[in-house]
Enzyme design. Sequence first.
Site, PDB file in Angstrom:
ATOM      1  N   GLU A  32      25.920  36.853  44.796  1.00  0.00           N
ATOM      2  CA  GLU A  32      26.547  37.920  45.577  1.00  0.00           C
ATOM      3  C   GLU A  32      26.467  37.613  47.063  1.00  0.00           C
ATOM      4  OE1 GLU A  32      28.910  39.897  44.333  1.00  0.00           O
ATOM      5  OE2 GLU A  32      27.409  40.633  42.909  1.00  0.00           O
ATOM      6  N   HIS A  33      27.586  37.827  47.747  1.00  0.00           N
ATOM      7  CA  HIS A  33      27.718  37.545  49.181  1.00  0.00           C
ATOM      8  C   HIS A  33      27.492  36.057  49.472  1.00  0.00           C
ATOM      9  CE1 HIS A  33      28.320  41.667  50.559  1.00  0.00           C
ATOM     10  NE2 HIS A  33      27.510  41.998  49.558  1.00  0.00           N
ATOM     11  N   THR A  34      27.754  35.240  48.476  1.00  0.00           N
ATOM     12  CA  THR A  34      27.642  33.790  48.683  1.00  0.00           C
ATOM     13  C   THR A  34      29.014  33.154  48.818  1.00  0.00           C
ATOM     14  OG1 THR A  34      27.380  33.725  46.292  1.00  0.00           O
ATOM     15  CG2 THR A  34      25.403  33.338  47.589  1.00  0.00           C
ATOM     16  N   ASP A  35      30.089  33.850  48.368  1.00  0.00           N
ATOM     17  CA  ASP A  35      31.412  33.178  48.392  1.00  0.00           C
ATOM     18  C   ASP A  35      31.876  32.870  49.812  1.00  0.00           C
ATOM     19  OD1 ASP A  35      32.117  35.865  48.914  1.00  0.00           O
ATOM     20  OD2 ASP A  35      33.854  35.860  47.557  1.00  0.00           O
ATOM     21  N   SER A 124      36.867  44.790  41.413  1.00  0.00           N
ATOM     22  CA  SER A 124      37.999  44.003  41.918  1.00  0.00           C
ATOM     23  C   SER A 124      39.367  44.427  41.419  1.00  0.00           C
ATOM     24  CB  SER A 124      37.813  42.526  41.577  1.00  0.00           C
ATOM     25  OG  SER A 124      36.863  41.998  42.397  1.00  0.00           O
ATOM     26  N   GLU A 158      45.178  39.312  51.318  1.00  0.00           N
ATOM     27  CA  GLU A 158      44.231  40.423  51.517  1.00  0.00           C
ATOM     28  C   GLU A 158      43.574  40.335  52.900  1.00  0.00           C
ATOM     29  OE1 GLU A 158      42.032  41.712  48.163  1.00  0.00           O
ATOM     30  OE2 GLU A 158      40.608  42.865  49.371  1.00  0.00           O
ATOM     31  N   ASP A 170      36.940  36.852  43.906  1.00  0.00           N
ATOM     32  CA  ASP A 170      37.617  37.811  43.028  1.00  0.00           C
ATOM     33  C   ASP A 170      38.982  37.296  42.558  1.00  0.00           C
ATOM     34  OD1 ASP A 170      35.411  39.227  43.755  1.00  0.00           O
ATOM     35  OD2 ASP A 170      36.459  40.573  45.130  1.00  0.00           O
ATOM     36  N   TYR A 222      30.404  45.370  55.339  1.00  0.00           N
ATOM     37  CA  TYR A 222      30.660  44.049  54.756  1.00  0.00           C
ATOM     38  C   TYR A 222      30.931  43.029  55.879  1.00  0.00           C
ATOM     39  CZ  TYR A 222      33.048  40.579  51.724  1.00  0.00           C
ATOM     40  OH  TYR A 222      33.433  39.440  51.051  1.00  0.00           O
TER      41      TYR A 222
HETATM   42  C1  GLA Z   1      33.571  41.643  47.464  1.00  0.00           C
HETATM   43  C2  GLA Z   1      34.449  40.522  48.006  1.00  0.00           C
HETATM   44  C3  GLA Z   1      34.050  39.180  47.393  1.00  0.00           C
HETATM   45  C4  GLA Z   1      32.542  38.932  47.566  1.00  0.00           C
HETATM   46  C5  GLA Z   1      31.748  40.147  47.087  1.00  0.00           C
HETATM   47  C6  GLA Z   1      30.271  40.003  47.376  1.00  0.00           C
HETATM   48  O1  GLA Z   1      33.802  41.811  46.096  1.00  0.00           O
HETATM   49  O2  GLA Z   1      35.806  40.789  47.713  1.00  0.00           O
HETATM   50  O3  GLA Z   1      34.810  38.156  47.982  1.00  0.00           O
HETATM   51  O4  GLA Z   1      32.236  38.604  48.885  1.00  0.00           O
HETATM   52  O5  GLA Z   1      32.202  41.344  47.694  1.00  0.00           O
HETATM   53  O6  GLA Z   1      29.727  38.971  46.623  1.00  0.00           O
END
Ligand code: GLA
Length: 391
Positions: A32-35, A124, A158, A170, A222
Site C-alpha cells: 500500500e502506497h508503494t505504487d 477502485s 485520471e 488500480d 493522499y
Molecule cells: C489509491 C490509488 C493507488 C494507490 C493506493 C494506495 O487506491 O489509486 O494508485 O496509491 O491508493 O496504495
Amino acid sequence: MEKSLSKSFEDIYQYRPEIFSFGPGRVNIIGEHTDYNLGYVLPAALNLRNYFLASRRKDEKVLLWAENFRQKEEFSLQEISFSRKNHWANYIKGIFWILEQEGYNLHGIDAFIWGDIPLDAGLSSSAALEVSVICGLNALFELGLSPEKMALLAQKAENDFVGVKCGLMDQFISILGEENKALFLDCETLRYELIPLYLEKAELGMIIYDSGVKRELASSDYNKRRLEASHALDILKKYGVKAYKDVDLKMLEERKKEMDEVLYKRAKHIVSENQRVREAVEALKKDNFSLLGELLFLSHESLRDDYEVSCPELDLLYETAREFSGSLGARLTGAGFGGSGLVLVEKDKISAFKEKILQEVEKREFIQPRVYKIEIGEGAKAYWLDKEEIK
Ligand code: GLA
C-alpha cells in the site's frame, strides 16, 4: 449479464450496441502506497465490475447514460471539458481526452454504463470505469493498444483530466488481473508475475469490511503523503539511492538523523512494505497462508503508525481479527483514511467473524459497515456483441 445490459442499452437508444466491455474493481492484498513510490504491489481483480456498452455514431457527439445514477451527459469531441454536474462523466471524458491528445482518431458514440462495485469503498470503482471505457474504445475504433498502454493512459487520464494523482496499480490490475491470481507488479519496470491464489482450495475466504467512512479530505491527505514520501527520498538520493526499492531498513536507520520524525516514518513504511510484498509473494508460492496473514497484520500496523492513513474503524477490524481465532490476517486496503479493510479467514469461520466484528462495531457506536465475502475474478475484456472476444 451481456443480454440484460444490452437490452437496457436498446431501451434507451432504440437499437443494439456494437460492443460490450468490462473492467473489474480490485482488492490490494498487500503493497500500500508503494505504487507511486515505484515499489511493489500485490493486488487482485474482483468479480465486481463496471460495464460499458457502446456503438459508433457518424458525428462527433458522445452520449452517455449512467444507469447507477440514472443520469445522462452529452459532449462533443471538439470540446471535452470538465463536468461540474456529473462527476462520473469526467472519468469517461478523461479517456476520450487522453486518446485525442495521443493522436488517436475517434468518432462519437452512444454508450451505456453500469457497475456493481460499491462507490467510495476503496475498491477502485473509478479505475474500473476508466478501464472498461478504454478497453471498449480500443475495440470499437480498433486502436491496437496493448494492455500496458491502456493502463498507463487510463492513469494519465485520471491524473491530468480528473485531477487525482493516483498511482498505476488500480488501472494495471483491472486490465491484467486473472481469476484466482494476484498480480505481483514492480511499479518501476512494470514487470509483473501472476501468482496463483486459490483461497477455496486452502479452505480460506477473503472478506471485505467497508467501513462506510468517507473522508472529505482524502485526496488532499493522499497528495500530502506523496509529497512527504518524495521529500524523504530526496534526502536518501544524496547517497546514490535512485528509488525506495534500493533501500533497506538498515540504510534508512543510518540516515535517520537527517530527517524529521514524520519523513522518517513515511520512508520506513515504504521500505518495509516493499519487503513485505516480496515476502508475501514467497509465502503464496509455498501456500504458507499463515505467514501471508501475519504480513497483512504487519502491513496494517505500519500503515497505522508510520504512514498514518488508518482510522479507528479500520483499526477495530485489525484488532478484532488479531484476537479472533480463525482469522489469519487483516489490514486496510486501498488509500486508507476510511474505505475498506480485508480479512483472511478460515472458510468455516466466516459467519462467526462477521458476527463478531458487527458486535464490536455496535459497542463502539461506529457507522454500520458492509461486510461481505469476495471472489478473485478476471481482468478487463471487450467483445463485439455476437462476435468473438477482442481483448
Ligand atoms: C489509491 C490509488 C493507488 C494507490 C493506493 C494506495 O487506491 O489509486 O494508485 O496509491 O491508493 O496504495
